[in-house]
Scaffold this motif. Sequence first.
Motif, short mmCIF file in Angstrom:
data_model
loop_
_atom_site.label_atom_id
_atom_site.label_comp_id
_atom_site.label_asym_id
_atom_site.label_seq_id
_atom_site.Cartn_x
_atom_site.Cartn_y
_atom_site.Cartn_z
N ALA A 252 0.89 -1.20 0.02
CA ALA A 252 -0.11 -0.06 0.08
C ALA A 252 0.85 1.10 0.01
O ALA A 252 0.26 2.32 -0.25
CB ALA A 252 -0.66 0.00 1.19
N SER A 253 2.05 1.09 0.46
CA SER A 253 2.94 2.18 0.28
C SER A 253 3.48 2.42 -1.29
O SER A 253 4.15 3.41 -1.54
CB SER A 253 4.26 2.08 1.09
OG SER A 253 4.82 0.83 0.72
N GLY A 254 3.26 1.55 -2.11
CA GLY A 254 3.65 1.70 -3.72
C GLY A 254 2.50 2.71 -4.28
O GLY A 254 1.63 2.89 -3.97
N ARG B 271 5.47 -2.20 4.82
CA ARG B 271 6.92 -2.39 5.79
C ARG B 271 7.04 -1.40 6.26
O ARG B 271 7.78 -1.54 7.30
CB ARG B 271 7.97 -2.82 4.45
CG ARG B 271 7.61 -3.81 3.91
CD ARG B 271 9.21 -4.35 3.36
NE ARG B 271 9.50 -3.54 2.13
CZ ARG B 271 10.23 -3.85 1.06
NH1 ARG B 271 11.12 -4.89 1.31
NH2 ARG B 271 10.44 -3.01 0.03
N VAL C 269 -0.47 -7.10 -3.77
CA VAL C 269 0.13 -6.43 -4.81
C VAL C 269 1.52 -6.97 -5.04
O VAL C 269 2.18 -7.39 -4.02
CB VAL C 269 0.27 -5.03 -4.61
CG1 VAL C 269 1.35 -4.24 -5.48
CG2 VAL C 269 -1.05 -4.15 -4.83
N ALA D 1 3.95 -5.32 7.91
CA ALA D 1 4.39 -6.72 7.63
C ALA D 1 5.23 -6.77 6.40
O ALA D 1 5.47 -5.98 5.68
CB ALA D 1 3.09 -7.70 7.29
N ASP D 2 5.99 -7.97 6.35
CA ASP D 2 7.02 -8.16 5.26
C ASP D 2 6.76 -9.10 4.61
O ASP D 2 6.71 -10.14 5.34
CB ASP D 2 8.20 -8.03 5.81
CG ASP D 2 9.55 -8.03 4.93
OD1 ASP D 2 9.39 -8.40 3.81
OD2 ASP D 2 10.52 -6.97 5.13
N GLN E 124 8.11 -14.91 -1.42
CA GLN E 124 7.42 -13.88 -0.72
C GLN E 124 5.82 -14.10 -0.91
O GLN E 124 4.92 -14.15 -0.07
CB GLN E 124 7.68 -12.25 -1.41
CG GLN E 124 9.22 -12.11 -0.99
CD GLN E 124 9.50 -10.65 -1.32
OE1 GLN E 124 9.10 -10.05 -2.42
NE2 GLN E 124 10.66 -10.33 -0.72
N SER F 193 8.08 -5.86 -5.44
CA SER F 193 9.14 -5.31 -6.42
C SER F 193 10.28 -6.03 -6.55
O SER F 193 11.21 -5.46 -7.21
CB SER F 193 9.10 -3.81 -6.20
OG SER F 193 9.01 -3.55 -4.87
N GLU F 194 10.37 -6.93 -5.56
CA GLU F 194 11.83 -7.27 -5.52
C GLU F 194 11.96 -9.12 -6.27
O GLU F 194 11.61 -10.01 -5.93
CB GLU F 194 12.00 -7.67 -4.06
CG GLU F 194 12.09 -6.61 -3.15
CD GLU F 194 12.05 -6.72 -1.78
OE1 GLU F 194 12.79 -6.01 -0.82
OE2 GLU F 194 11.57 -7.55 -1.10
N GLY G 173 -0.66 0.24 -4.90
CA GLY G 173 -1.35 -0.07 -3.80
C GLY G 173 -2.12 1.20 -3.27
O GLY G 173 -3.26 1.31 -2.78
N1 LIG Z 1 2.82 -3.78 -14.97
C1 LIG Z 1 3.87 -3.09 -15.11
O1 LIG Z 1 4.30 -2.24 -16.14
C2 LIG Z 1 4.58 -3.17 -13.82
C3 LIG Z 1 5.68 -2.19 -13.77
C4 LIG Z 1 6.44 -2.37 -12.52
C5 LIG Z 1 6.31 -3.06 -11.42
N2 LIG Z 1 5.18 -4.13 -11.52
C6 LIG Z 1 4.74 -4.95 -10.70
O2 LIG Z 1 3.69 -4.40 -9.96
C7 LIG Z 1 3.79 -3.95 -8.61
C8 LIG Z 1 3.07 -2.90 -8.30
O3 LIG Z 1 3.55 -1.70 -9.11
P1 LIG Z 1 3.98 -0.40 -8.44
O4 LIG Z 1 4.24 0.62 -9.44
O5 LIG Z 1 2.93 0.07 -7.04
O6 LIG Z 1 5.45 -0.74 -7.56
P2 LIG Z 1 6.05 0.04 -6.35
O7 LIG Z 1 5.70 1.55 -6.25
O8 LIG Z 1 7.61 -0.14 -6.34
O9 LIG Z 1 5.38 -0.76 -5.05
C9 LIG Z 1 5.91 -1.99 -4.59
C10 LIG Z 1 5.09 -2.16 -3.21
O10 LIG Z 1 5.68 -3.48 -2.99
C11 LIG Z 1 6.06 -3.40 -1.52
N3 LIG Z 1 7.24 -4.30 -1.16
C12 LIG Z 1 8.00 -4.87 -1.80
N4 LIG Z 1 8.68 -5.94 -1.41
C13 LIG Z 1 8.02 -6.22 -0.14
C14 LIG Z 1 8.04 -6.91 0.90
N5 LIG Z 1 9.16 -7.88 1.16
N6 LIG Z 1 7.02 -7.08 1.78
C15 LIG Z 1 6.09 -6.15 1.91
N7 LIG Z 1 5.88 -5.43 0.68
C16 LIG Z 1 6.82 -5.11 0.01
C17 LIG Z 1 6.80 -2.00 -1.39
O11 LIG Z 1 6.83 -1.76 -0.14
P3 LIG Z 1 8.01 -0.56 0.23
O12 LIG Z 1 7.43 0.85 -0.06
O13 LIG Z 1 8.17 -0.80 1.61
O14 LIG Z 1 9.06 -0.58 -0.58
C18 LIG Z 1 5.81 -1.21 -2.40
O15 LIG Z 1 4.75 -1.09 -1.51
C19 LIG Z 1 5.31 -4.00 -8.50
O16 LIG Z 1 5.81 -4.44 -7.11
C20 LIG Z 1 5.60 -5.28 -9.68
O17 LIG Z 1 5.54 -6.55 -9.14
C21 LIG Z 1 4.33 -3.94 -12.67
#
Ligand SMILES: NC(=O)c1ccc[n+]([C@@H]2O[C@H](COP(=O)([O-])OP(=O)(O)OC[C@H]3O[C@@H](n4cnc5c(N)ncnc54)[C@H](OP(=O)(O)O)[C@@H]3O)[C@@H](O)[C@H]2O)c1
Length: 290
Positions: free
Chosen positions: A11-13, A38, A77, A56-57, A88, A80-81, A16
């Motif tokens: 939800a911080s991304g 996180r 969601v 949570a992680d 995960q 991103s790792e 989300g």
């Molecule tokens: N369709 C596409 O073009 C595209 C492009 C990029 C990514 N994606 C995918 O879509 C997802 C969402 O996109 P987005 O733009 O919102 O990405 P984002 O802004 O990078 O957000 C990723 C989110 O995942 C969380 N996260 C990562 N590792 C985690 C962990 N170990 N435990 C809990 N939370 C974790 C992050 O938390 P923190 O804030 O703590 O880091 C963040 O809230 C991405 O994570 C990726 O899988 C899709």
Amino acid sequence: MTKRVYAVSGASGHLGRLAVQELLARGVPSSDVVAIVRTRGNVADLAERGVNVRVADYTRPDTLPAALVGVNRLLLVSSSEAGQRLAQHTNVIAAAKAAGVARIAYTGILNADNTTNPLAGEHQETERALRAAGLPFIVLRNGWYTENYTDRLAQYVEAGGIVGATGRGRISAASRQDYAVAAVAALLQDSEGNRTYELGGQSFDLFELAETITKLTGNDVRYRDLSIEQYRDALQQSGLDENAAEFVAAIDASIARGDLETNSQDLEALLGRPTTSLANVIGEARHRCA
Ligand SMILES: NC(=O)c1ccc[n+]([C@@H]2O[C@H](COP(=O)([O-])OP(=O)(O)OC[C@H]3O[C@@H](n4cnc5c(N)ncnc54)[C@H](OP(=O)(O)O)[C@@H]3O)[C@@H](O)[C@H]2O)c1
């Protein structure tokens, strides 16, 4: 609306956060919305609106049960790792099942059944894990975000060009906002049963992207299409290591093969309106740059 508790992970991304905002916009009381993050401080604005923030992680199974207490529906969601995602996601699915979550929606990748996109493996495996868990699920097979390109608008304009190796491969991209709205629409549905949505917007290729940018900004931006080998070398010259360059070039090769194109109308159907046009997403990016 049936009273349920909805949780959104990541939800911080970008995505989300938009999904949490959409749940609130759709009238779900903030007390029935859980934002799983996180770092609590990254969503202070959501906490101020009354959203329950839980920490949570995905990599730490011990942190997940408390985050999922009382949750009826979860939007997972994807992480991103890259490289760690299957483990995960599997942790989250297991914890959701143990917590009695009634339905889980997962953000996967477009055309997951037959895509050659090098990012797809973890999404495909996560879908398998979801099926194996026996928990009702929704798979949101998201296409590319239009923002993958528009976030680089200033760079394209400055360079007067876009470089890639996608050929005439078409990309059914959509804005993150559209994907978030669709995810929430799917999550809110009362219908039973598992659902898989192929989600994408109006397609374009990178020649058309460059033309649209040129038209909207008045700056001449051309798309230069390279061979995969030339593109890989160019990426290395710009500072990427060999593996990263190989990986990025393989994504373009997959796009050239049409892996990110769809004529599915699922996204429009979930939105109940046309998807946001490329021109509008570029317009928003220009506004942010200004
Ligand atoms: N369709 C596409 O073009 C595209 C492009 C990029 C990514 N994606 C995918 O879509 C997802 C969402 O996109 P987005 O733009 O919102 O990405 P984002 O802004 O990078 O957000 C990723 C989110 O995942 C969380 N996260 C990562 N590792 C985690 C962990 N170990 N435990 C809990 N939370 C974790 C992050 O938390 P923190 O804030 O703590 O880091 C963040 O809230 C991405 O994570 C990726 O899988 C899709």
